[in-house]
Write an enzyme that holds these catalytic residues in place. Sequence first.
Site, PDB file in Angstrom:
ATOM      1  N   HIS A  98       0.840  -1.203   0.000  1.00  0.00           N
ATOM      2  CA  HIS A  98       0.000   0.000   0.000  1.00  0.00           C
ATOM      3  C   HIS A  98       0.869   1.243   0.000  1.00  0.00           C
ATOM      4  O   HIS A  98       1.927   1.283   0.625  1.00  0.00           O
ATOM      5  CB  HIS A  98      -0.954   0.002   1.205  1.00  0.00           C
ATOM      6  CG  HIS A  98      -0.254   0.115   2.530  1.00  0.00           C
ATOM      7  ND1 HIS A  98      -0.189   1.288   3.247  1.00  0.00           N
ATOM      8  CD2 HIS A  98       0.440  -0.789   3.255  1.00  0.00           C
ATOM      9  CE1 HIS A  98       0.496   1.090   4.365  1.00  0.00           C
ATOM     10  NE2 HIS A  98       0.892  -0.155   4.396  1.00  0.00           N
ATOM     11  N   CYS A 101       3.138   3.262   3.009  1.00  0.00           N
ATOM     12  CA  CYS A 101       3.549   2.202   3.947  1.00  0.00           C
ATOM     13  C   CYS A 101       4.710   2.682   4.830  1.00  0.00           C
ATOM     14  O   CYS A 101       5.780   3.039   4.328  1.00  0.00           O
ATOM     15  CB  CYS A 101       3.965   0.954   3.165  1.00  0.00           C
ATOM     16  SG  CYS A 101       4.390  -0.437   4.229  1.00  0.00           S
TER      17      CYS A 101
HETATM   18 CO    CO Z   1       2.504  -0.903   5.444  1.00  0.00          CO
END
Ligand code: CO
Length: 211
Positions: A98, A101
């Site tokens: 993602h 992060c």
């Molecule tokens: Co992460």
Amino acid sequence: MESYKKLLLANKAWVADKLDVRPDYFERMADDQSPEFLWIGCSDSRVPAEDVTGTEPGELFVHRNIANQVIHTDFNILSVLQYAVDVLKVKHIIVCGHYGCGGVKNALTHKHLGLINKWLRNIKDVYRIHQRELDGIADQATRFHRLVELNVQEQVWKLAETSFVQHAWQKENRPYLHGWVYDLHTGYLKDLLMLTPGTPLNDIYKFEFED
Ligand code: CO
């Protein structure tokens, strides 16, 4: 009310909801599991595997760790992977990173946080492998975005390099390996790459099987 009590109350409401729709919901669920997917995601609280994929209990076999890494000496992920591939016989394995992060972000710095740096060291290796591309990106946020993507990509290749996946590719023509990135700002998943069974690997990592 103490915050943790909210969770136990919510559990009661969730059970009631499920039983409303199907009175045998839990009995059926308790029988067995045969998920089609293994999800390898980040531990980040904002990326709940089932919620973002609209899946129900029973559909995803899940492993989460900091920065969704596939580490070849980590017995935890290797055990999850072997069970998913050999016993559950999943058709697809998804590595989902993602943007934003924290684990990936730390790897871009020199900050020492203790043990966690040993874990995140692997992302520094991803940086080194792709250093030319990453250092060519002037904008810091864009570089961070790109390292998140490259980290996912590298972990997918690492999956393909395991003996479990190579064996299943040869014998059963599965699983398909996918690399996705979740965007915290929009909620959308981005499909980065897919390795189909039999994708050629760097010869260095190939195994020969006797059975
Ligand atoms: Co992460």
